[in-house]
Scaffold this active site. Structure first.
Site, short mmCIF file in Angstrom:
data_model
loop_
_atom_site.label_atom_id
_atom_site.label_comp_id
_atom_site.label_asym_id
_atom_site.label_seq_id
_atom_site.Cartn_x
_atom_site.Cartn_y
_atom_site.Cartn_z
N GLY A 1 0.77 -1.25 0.00
CA GLY A 1 0.00 0.00 0.00
C GLY A 1 0.80 1.30 0.00
O GLY A 1 0.26 2.33 -0.36
N ARG B 1 8.35 -16.19 -0.79
CA ARG B 1 8.61 -16.67 0.57
C ARG B 1 7.46 -17.56 1.04
O ARG B 1 6.42 -17.63 0.39
CB ARG B 1 8.69 -15.47 1.52
CG ARG B 1 7.38 -14.68 1.53
CD ARG B 1 7.23 -13.70 2.65
NE ARG B 1 5.88 -13.18 2.72
CZ ARG B 1 5.41 -12.14 2.04
NH1 ARG B 1 6.20 -11.49 1.20
NH2 ARG B 1 4.16 -11.76 2.16
#
Ligand code: MV4
Length: 447
Positions: A165, A292
């Site tokens: 964001g 990940r």
């Protein structure tokens, strides 16, 4: 197979990795900061090395100290968990240089997917649907205005170094463009030291649906279906579930195949997540790829009966995958239990846990590093437990989650449990009728 893995992390994920290593017969090294001397991961690992003082920059983010710890203990691999150095290209490179296998993406892959404009262009080239917008970075306001008028407002400006964001601005018309551009550029430059921006059509009220993938060292990839992560507040996920209430078998197949195409196009090795936005018409678009293991991985484990940490370790050791995809056989949901006060803007609430009772019983899993008497340090993120339930249907999942939340007793700190209890009773949530904006107008004041 590896002989000894150093875990470059703390908290529940360090414990989660130690548990799988123990089952695989792999020795473990915990690293810890001064603030984590009394942490469970330190006690449960075979060896433990102090890597510095409490602040993350001096300990869990200190690459020389981590490498020194791996050398001293003779670890042949490092698992970074999530957060900290999990997507740090420099750490991945230094591990290579010191002949320690980084259980994660290569430096190249991290750089390629970390730069969001590059990641988008790479995925578009591989035939993964992307949102209409600029081709790569925009060089000037004039160029941005032209593209915005071509595709039509509203549009969104995004920082190429971003994610989560920061450096993002929605623009509704020409007259707001300059200010949005200047603000996004400034914010991105300050946050990432890279003020590159790209632009795309703004998708209103989307769902966040992500596909779990695994790629092996031979360039083969498979998917393990989706997770719906639309219940977020300020880009922090609070609840995740699988399967997604809005994903049909047909959409799952399309999104799964798109994720595999993307992963195979870049020769992705390891566990990864391809994030998509799904609009109200059920069209899906690539958003980002995470290189990940993610916080919410357990719900995928519960519905596919895979141990994703074990799969990560196996592909890192060069073992090939079967090439099969995996589909949900159950319903699973995760609530993130944070030491935060949901009635005061989720303000962190660190401190001592005086008493603790963890829920249990059929279909309940708790991934947590806390215990009665544990002191939650103020230095790190505030997630203290993941409550994961599974059941045969979404409805039973919600009933079971409420039952488990009510059994969960934590005295001494404020937690997000009251929020989760209220959410589980929300009529729209119960119907599966929500978007990423759901929590924007949720009433937290009575929690
Ligand atoms: C968007 C979007 C709407 N349209 N892109 C948020 C973080 C970053 N990863 C991308 N994000 C968004 N990108 C277009 N073209 C809306 C968001 C977004 C969002 C996405 C997923 C989950 C929660 C979100 C909350 C606000 C905005």
């Amino acid at each position: 197979m590896f002989n000894k893995i150093l875990i470059a992390n703390r908290g529940e994920i360090a414990l989660r990795i130690i548990r799988t290593c123990r089952e695989m017969g792999i020795k473990t090294v915990a690293v810890y900061s001064k603030a984590d001397e009394t942490s469970l991961h330190v006690r449960f690992a075979d060896e433990a090395v102090c890597i510095g003082p409490a602040p993350s920059v001096n300990s869990y983010l200190n690459i020389p100290n981590l490498i020194a710890a791996a050398e001293i203990t003779n670890a042949d691999a490092i698992h970074p968990g999530y957060g900290f150095l999990a997507e740090n290209a420099e750490f991945s490179r230094v591990c290579q240089e010191y002949n320690v296998k980084f259980i994660g993406a290569s430096p190249d892959m991290i750089n390629q997917m970390g730069d969001k404009a590059t990641a988008k262009a790479t995925m578009a080239k591989a035939g993964v649907p992307t949102i209409p917008g600029s081709e790569g970075l925009i060089d000037s306001i004039e160029e941005g205005l032209k593209i915005a008028n071509d595709i039509g407002y509203p549009v969104i400006l995004k920082a190429t170094a971003g994610g989560g964001g920061k450096g993002m601005r929605i623009v509704y018309n020409d007259s707001d463009f300059k200010k949005a551009w200047d603000d996004a550029k400034m914010e991105a430059g300050a946050a990432f030291g890279n003020d590159g921006l790209y632009l795309e059509k703004f998708v209103e009220e989307p769902r966040h649906v992500e596909i779990q993938i695994i790629g092996d060292s031979k360039g083969k990839a498979c998917h393990l279906s989706e997770r719906d992560c639309s219940i977020q507040r300020r880009h922090q996920k609070l609840v995740e579930e699988t399967p997604s209430p809005i994903v049909s078998d047909e959409l799952r197949e399309k999104m799964g195949q798109a994720a595999i195409r993307g992963a195979e196009a870049i020769g992705y090795e390891g566990a990864g997540t391809v994030e998509f936005l799904v609009d109200k018409h059920g069209e899906f678009y690539f958003m980002e790829m995470n290189t990940r293991i993610q916080v919410e991985h357990p719900i995928t484990e519960e519905v596919t009966s895979f141990d994703l940490i074990k799969e990560q370790i196996k592909v890192a050791a060069g073992i090939e995958i079967t090439g099969q995809n995996y589909y949900p056989q159950l319903y699973s949901m995760e609530c993130r239990i944070n030491a935060e006060d949901p009635s005061s803007g989720f303000r962190p609430s660190p401190g001592k846990i005086y008493s603790l009772h963890l829920p249990g019983g059929h279909g309940v899993r708790v991934d947590s590093h806390v215990y009665a008497g544990y002191v939650i340090p103020p230095n790190y993120d505030s997630m203290i437990a993941k409550l994961i339930v599974s059941a045969q249907s979404r409805e039973e999942c919600i009933v079971r989650m409420k039952r488990a939340l009510n059994e969960f007793i934590i005295e001494g700190v404020k937690t997000t449990i009251p929020f989760h209890l209220k959410l589980m009773d929300d009529p729209k949530f119960k119907k599966g009728d929500f978007t990423t904006k759901f929590l924007d107008d949720f009433d937290f004041s009575d929690l």
